[in-house]
Motif scaffolding. Structure first.
Motif, PDB file in Angstrom:
ATOM      1  N   GLY A 115       0.780  -1.231   0.000  1.00 37.43           N
ATOM      2  CA  GLY A 115       0.000   0.000   0.000  1.00 37.43           C
ATOM      3  C   GLY A 115       0.809   1.277   0.000  1.00 37.43           C
ATOM      4  N   ILE A 116       2.091   1.184  -0.364  1.00 39.49           N
ATOM      5  CA  ILE A 116       2.941   2.364  -0.475  1.00 39.49           C
ATOM      6  C   ILE A 116       3.138   2.681  -1.954  1.00 39.49           C
ATOM      7  CG2 ILE A 116       5.258   3.294  -0.063  1.00 39.49           C
ATOM      8  CD1 ILE A 116       5.422   1.534   2.406  1.00 39.49           C
ATOM      9  N   LEU A 117       3.053   3.954  -2.304  1.00 35.84           N
ATOM     10  CA  LEU A 117       3.237   4.371  -3.690  1.00 35.84           C
ATOM     11  C   LEU A 117       4.669   4.879  -3.897  1.00 35.84           C
ATOM     12  CD1 LEU A 117       2.259   5.111  -6.539  1.00 35.84           C
ATOM     13  CD2 LEU A 117       1.454   7.292  -5.600  1.00 35.84           C
ATOM     14  N   PRO A 118       5.498   4.138  -4.654  1.00 38.51           N
ATOM     15  CA  PRO A 118       6.830   4.636  -5.013  1.00 38.51           C
ATOM     16  C   PRO A 118       6.753   5.359  -6.357  1.00 38.51           C
ATOM     17  CG  PRO A 118       6.682   2.304  -5.533  1.00 38.51           C
ATOM     18  CD  PRO A 118       5.314   2.741  -5.081  1.00 38.51           C
ATOM     19  N   ILE A 119       7.242   6.579  -6.407  1.00 40.72           N
ATOM     20  CA  ILE A 119       7.135   7.387  -7.624  1.00 40.72           C
ATOM     21  C   ILE A 119       8.523   7.709  -8.151  1.00 40.72           C
ATOM     22  CG2 ILE A 119       6.360   9.579  -8.597  1.00 40.72           C
ATOM     23  CD1 ILE A 119       4.168   9.657  -6.511  1.00 40.72           C
ATOM     24  N   ARG A 120       8.748   7.426  -9.424  1.00 45.20           N
ATOM     25  CA  ARG A 120      10.000   7.785 -10.088  1.00 45.20           C
ATOM     26  C   ARG A 120       9.832   9.121 -10.810  1.00 45.20           C
ATOM     27  NH1 ARG A 120       9.939   2.092 -12.344  1.00 45.20           N
ATOM     28  NH2 ARG A 120      11.358   0.824 -11.064  1.00 45.20           N
ATOM     29  N   VAL A 121      10.782  10.005 -10.596  1.00 48.37           N
ATOM     30  CA  VAL A 121      10.780  11.303 -11.274  1.00 48.37           C
ATOM     31  C   VAL A 121      12.186  11.565 -11.817  1.00 48.37           C
ATOM     32  CG1 VAL A 121       8.915  12.266  -9.867  1.00 48.37           C
ATOM     33  CG2 VAL A 121      11.301  12.531  -9.112  1.00 48.37           C
ATOM     34  N   SER A 122      12.321  12.595 -12.622  1.00 47.94           N
ATOM     35  CA  SER A 122      13.635  12.962 -13.146  1.00 47.94           C
ATOM     36  C   SER A 122      14.447  13.652 -12.051  1.00 47.94           C
ATOM     37  CB  SER A 122      13.483  13.895 -14.342  1.00 47.94           C
ATOM     38  OG  SER A 122      13.003  15.163 -13.904  1.00 47.94           O
ATOM     39  N   GLN A 123      15.746  13.789 -12.286  1.00 42.91           N
ATOM     40  CA  GLN A 123      16.595  14.446 -11.300  1.00 42.91           C
ATOM     41  C   GLN A 123      16.182  15.902 -11.092  1.00 42.91           C
ATOM     42  OE1 GLN A 123      19.191  12.949  -9.373  1.00 42.91           O
ATOM     43  NE2 GLN A 123      18.697  14.838  -8.277  1.00 42.91           N
ATOM     44  N   ALA A 124      15.840  16.599 -12.170  1.00 42.11           N
ATOM     45  CA  ALA A 124      15.414  17.994 -12.052  1.00 42.11           C
ATOM     46  C   ALA A 124      14.125  18.098 -11.237  1.00 42.11           C
ATOM     47  CB  ALA A 124      15.217  18.603 -13.441  1.00 42.11           C
ATOM     48  N   GLU A 125      13.203  17.172 -11.487  1.00 36.06           N
ATOM     49  CA  GLU A 125      11.943  17.175 -10.726  1.00 36.06           C
ATOM     50  C   GLU A 125      12.198  16.842  -9.264  1.00 36.06           C
ATOM     51  OE1 GLU A 125       8.926  15.841 -14.344  1.00 36.06           O
ATOM     52  OE2 GLU A 125      10.012  14.317 -13.211  1.00 36.06           O
ATOM     53  N   LEU A 126      13.098  15.890  -9.008  1.00 40.39           N
ATOM     54  CA  LEU A 126      13.423  15.546  -7.625  1.00 40.39           C
ATOM     55  C   LEU A 126      14.048  16.731  -6.906  1.00 40.39           C
ATOM     56  CD1 LEU A 126      13.449  13.099  -5.605  1.00 40.39           C
ATOM     57  CD2 LEU A 126      15.897  12.958  -6.117  1.00 40.39           C
ATOM     58  N   ASP A 127      14.933  17.440  -7.573  1.00 39.54           N
ATOM     59  CA  ASP A 127      15.560  18.610  -6.958  1.00 39.54           C
ATOM     60  C   ASP A 127      14.513  19.640  -6.550  1.00 39.54           C
ATOM     61  OD1 ASP A 127      18.022  17.433  -7.355  1.00 39.54           O
ATOM     62  OD2 ASP A 127      18.489  18.600  -9.166  1.00 39.54           O
ATOM     63  N   ALA A 128      13.526  19.856  -7.419  1.00 42.29           N
ATOM     64  CA  ALA A 128      12.463  20.821  -7.113  1.00 42.29           C
ATOM     65  C   ALA A 128      11.619  20.341  -5.939  1.00 42.29           C
ATOM     66  CB  ALA A 128      11.593  21.034  -8.344  1.00 42.29           C
ATOM     67  N   LEU A 129      11.264  19.058  -5.927  1.00 43.25           N
ATOM     68  CA  LEU A 129      10.448  18.507  -4.848  1.00 43.25           C
ATOM     69  C   LEU A 129      11.228  18.455  -3.536  1.00 43.25           C
ATOM     70  CD1 LEU A 129       8.789  15.623  -6.876  1.00 43.25           C
ATOM     71  CD2 LEU A 129       7.646  17.679  -6.025  1.00 43.25           C
ATOM     72  N   MET A 130      12.531  18.224  -3.620  1.00 36.61           N
ATOM     73  CA  MET A 130      13.368  18.243  -2.425  1.00 36.61           C
ATOM     74  C   MET A 130      13.367  19.641  -1.824  1.00 36.61           C
ATOM     75  SD  MET A 130      15.252  15.910  -0.766  1.00 36.61           S
ATOM     76  CE  MET A 130      15.915  14.719  -1.956  1.00 36.61           C
ATOM     77  N   GLY A 131      13.435  20.643  -2.684  1.00 36.20           N
ATOM     78  CA  GLY A 131      13.371  22.027  -2.213  1.00 36.20           C
ATOM     79  C   GLY A 131      12.045  22.330  -1.533  1.00 36.20           C
TER      80      GLY A 131
END
Length: 201
Positions: A115-131
């Motif tokens: 029941g956990i959703l693992p989501i793959r994103v691009s490095q640029a998208e991850l950087d934005a979401l990390m921010g």
């Protein structure tokens, strides 16, 4: 299994590469086959000092992230051994979604079964979401599995790809047992038919 459709919550930033399953849940906590009670061991070697007290510098011990439901993590999350206790510990803590650029295959598959959703994103998208995640409880992320979108606090969106079958299972809360029970009528009919045709079997 708990259904996953939409989730809005605090996202905790964990910008560490190659987080393995032993880091997620150390071997000392693998003495049980129960799925509950493992949240206390989640990232234990990072969360606790040698005397057992909390390390205030670790992200999940900070007040803003104690009830985080989303984890924004570095590349290759969940590598190492195949222990299913890793997603159990995440779920027991309250994490329902992990976002990264890549996941180890076995961990990735185990997430869907729990029941956990693992989501793959691009490095640029991850950087934005990390921010976004680093802003603490003042900024939350919204994950919409049906639309396959992550909605950022600034109004922007990140689209993610998802296998249709896995999406169906999460939205309907179907693990392997649930999928089997969906075919219960067919299974029962087959058993009755075979029993009548071959009563000696």
């Amino acid at each position: 299994m708990q259904k996953f459709d939409q989730l809005t919550g605090v996202a905790a930033p964990l910008p560490i590469l190659n987080v393995d399953t032993d880091m997620i849940i150390p071997k000392d906590y693998l003495k049980t086959i129960k799925r509950t009670g493992l949240g206390v061991g989640l990232f234990a070697n990072l969360r606790y000092k040698e005397d057992g007290s909390e390390d205030e510098s670790f992200v999940l011990n900070r007040p803003a992230y104690r009830k985080a439901e989303i984890l924004v993590a570095g590349d290759n999350f969940g590598c190492g051994s195949s222990r299913e206790h890793a997603p159990w510990a995440l779920l027991d803590f309250g994490i329902r979604c992990v976002i990264s650029t890549s996941f180890a295959d076995i961990f990735y598959n185990n997430c869907f079964k729990n029941g956990i959703l693992p989501i793959r994103v691009s490095q640029a998208e991850l950087d934005a979401l990390m921010g976004d995640a680093e802003k603490g409880s003042n900024a939350t992320l919204s994950v919409d599995l049906e639309a396959q979108e992550i909605r950022r606090p600034d109004g922007g969106t990140v689209h993610f790809e998802m296998d249709p079958f896995r999406k169906h299972c999460l939205i309907n809360g179907l693990d392997d047992i649930g999928l089997t029970l969906e075919r219960e009528a067919s299974i029962t009919g087959f058993e009755e038919r075979v029993g009548a045709e071959r009563p000696w079997a």
